[in-house]
Design an enzyme around this catalytic site. Sequence first.
Site, PDB file in Angstrom:
ATOM      1  N   SER A  70       0.837  -1.191   0.000  1.00 58.01           N
ATOM      2  CA  SER A  70       0.000   0.000   0.000  1.00 58.01           C
ATOM      3  C   SER A  70       0.882   1.256   0.000  1.00 58.01           C
ATOM      4  O   SER A  70       1.822   1.342  -0.787  1.00 58.01           O
ATOM      5  CB  SER A  70      -0.953  -0.026   1.196  1.00 58.01           C
ATOM      6  OG  SER A  70      -1.892   1.025   1.119  1.00 58.01           O
ATOM      7  N   ASP A  83      -7.939  -6.541  -6.442  1.00 54.66           N
ATOM      8  CA  ASP A  83      -7.678  -5.479  -5.462  1.00 54.66           C
ATOM      9  C   ASP A  83      -8.317  -4.190  -5.972  1.00 54.66           C
ATOM     10  O   ASP A  83      -7.650  -3.251  -6.403  1.00 54.66           O
ATOM     11  CB  ASP A  83      -6.167  -5.306  -5.270  1.00 54.66           C
ATOM     12  CG  ASP A  83      -5.832  -4.439  -4.070  1.00 54.66           C
ATOM     13  OD1 ASP A  83      -6.762  -3.839  -3.492  1.00 54.66           O
ATOM     14  OD2 ASP A  83      -4.650  -4.366  -3.708  1.00 54.66           O
ATOM     15  N   HIS A 122      -7.136  -7.081  -0.780  1.00 55.95           N
ATOM     16  CA  HIS A 122      -6.057  -6.107  -0.653  1.00 55.95           C
ATOM     17  C   HIS A 122      -4.939  -6.624   0.256  1.00 55.95           C
ATOM     18  O   HIS A 122      -3.810  -6.158   0.181  1.00 55.95           O
ATOM     19  CB  HIS A 122      -6.625  -4.798  -0.082  1.00 55.95           C
ATOM     20  CG  HIS A 122      -5.617  -3.694  -0.003  1.00 55.95           C
ATOM     21  ND1 HIS A 122      -4.916  -3.239  -1.104  1.00 55.95           N
ATOM     22  CD2 HIS A 122      -5.183  -2.958   1.053  1.00 55.95           C
ATOM     23  CE1 HIS A 122      -4.092  -2.273  -0.731  1.00 55.95           C
ATOM     24  NE2 HIS A 122      -4.246  -2.074   0.571  1.00 55.95           N
TER      25      HIS A 122
END
Length: 566
Positions: A132, A194, A254
Amino acid sequence: MEADNSSSFESSEMQAMFLASTPLLSESWKFCNHINTAAAAGSFVVSPAAAGEVVYVAFSGVQLDQTCLNLVPLDNTFTDDLFCALHRRDKPAMVHAGYLHLFLNLIRCPNFQNQIGEILKKSKSIVFTGHSIGGVLASLSALWFLSSLQTTKSNMSVLCVTFGSPFLGNETLSRAILEQRWGGNFCHVVAKQDINVLTTLISSQIHFSLWPFGGYMFCSRQGAIFLENATSVVKMIHLMVKTVDHNLDHDQDHLNYGDYIGKLSFQFLRREDRFIEEGKSSYETGIILALQSSEISNQELCFEEAKDCLRTARTLGRAPNMNMAKLSNKLAEITPLRAQIQWYKEICDKKGEKLGYYDTFKRRGDSKKEMKINMCRLRLGAFWDNVIKMVENNKLPYDIHKRGKYVMASLFYKLLVEPLDIAEYYRSGEHRVNGNYLQYGRERRYLILDKWWNDLNDGEIRKYERSTFASLTQDSCFWAKVEEAIKWVYCIRNESDKSKLYRLWENLNEFENYAMGMVVRKEVSIDVVQANSSYSLWLREWGELKSQFQPFQSHSTTAFELDVAN
């Protein structure tokens, strides 16, 4: 042609398979997962490693300050070479302000600096990784580290692997990274499901004009494909959003990069049942393999778009090499232009007027011969301007400035032709309108060709003892410096301000030492020392000036004084 057509699509899947077969992805995710679960947001962890082993530096995700959502120029924390590359265009390299703020706080941390210092001492390979926004910190850290290595001339290997990372900066940043030959140092892993990251990437690309750089590995339940062309990466992201499976838990996806990576090797081993079908060309098979790996092959509405995306990747990927082959022919075609100027130089240097190459061209008339030489000068300049334009538009391989053939050709062009450009600048009186050549008249192409040479040779033309004068003066701006020295002599005779006189005298002394050193080492062409050249005339006038005036500094002040010799 068919064999060539097939290779690009197979290679996109082959690259993904190769990455999946190495411990790089699994080890990177292991440290990302560890830092995400065991440490505070915004922290980092350095893997333990024995001397010479690979070191992993993993960054955890962090909540972004919502007040820092604009774009800002990349901070000059990076080395001068990279900083200049990022800012020499009309559109400077811009990055997300919030990401840059996080990164600057990180590298100012003494703990981070100390650990990086230890890595430099012990290891030969480093992998920056993050999930991320931690992936953004990994990318910026890798850029910072790569630019730092330029100053140390280290051969340390640097890689960056990110998982579900947002885009970082604009297209200028992407191009600068390509020009530095760093695209291959970055691998960004993105899962097809995702959706949070995919929509964020699209949003940032549309609203902030952010742009990808490096390679992108798109993972699905069927496998993975690897794309390096930025335009194709953006198109593939849009297609994946269109074909996402809305029945899955995307928030969980994710965090499931470990599952994707673990399955990749096994899935590639089972692809024999989807290989070449009877009646299909290897080109069509390559498309099918790639689209199956991206889970787009069974989505009819997007199938044609996906095929066009992969064709674009292939075309754009091949175009630089094809253009390079054409450029090689064009380089041969301009050889007669260089030969014409070389022939002109030899004639000028042998003339009875003892003016030499530079001054003969500067004082030229309107003869057909000299008009032809001027045309050769302009055509050669246009050729190198076009080469630079193609490099900046990604139409040539991004490492052309590292290829000896073209760097040497550009150096020879610069040493041969720039003296003529300088002569034309002062002949036409542009210096009176715009200012001196070095600051205001030098074409941008020469600055870029200088950088090519510096990148390849650390800025040094090979030094060796010469028994004769060089065929070309080894400083292409020598004559511009002579013109400045001529102006200083004129100014010193007409200046009354003592502080200005001191600076002028110092400038003249400095130039004399520089020029005499070039002459003694025979690093100048014979035209420089011709009896009636601008340099020889300046040297005589400077000698007269020194015999007439005795400079000294007052013991009580730093003011410069001149006493007329009796």
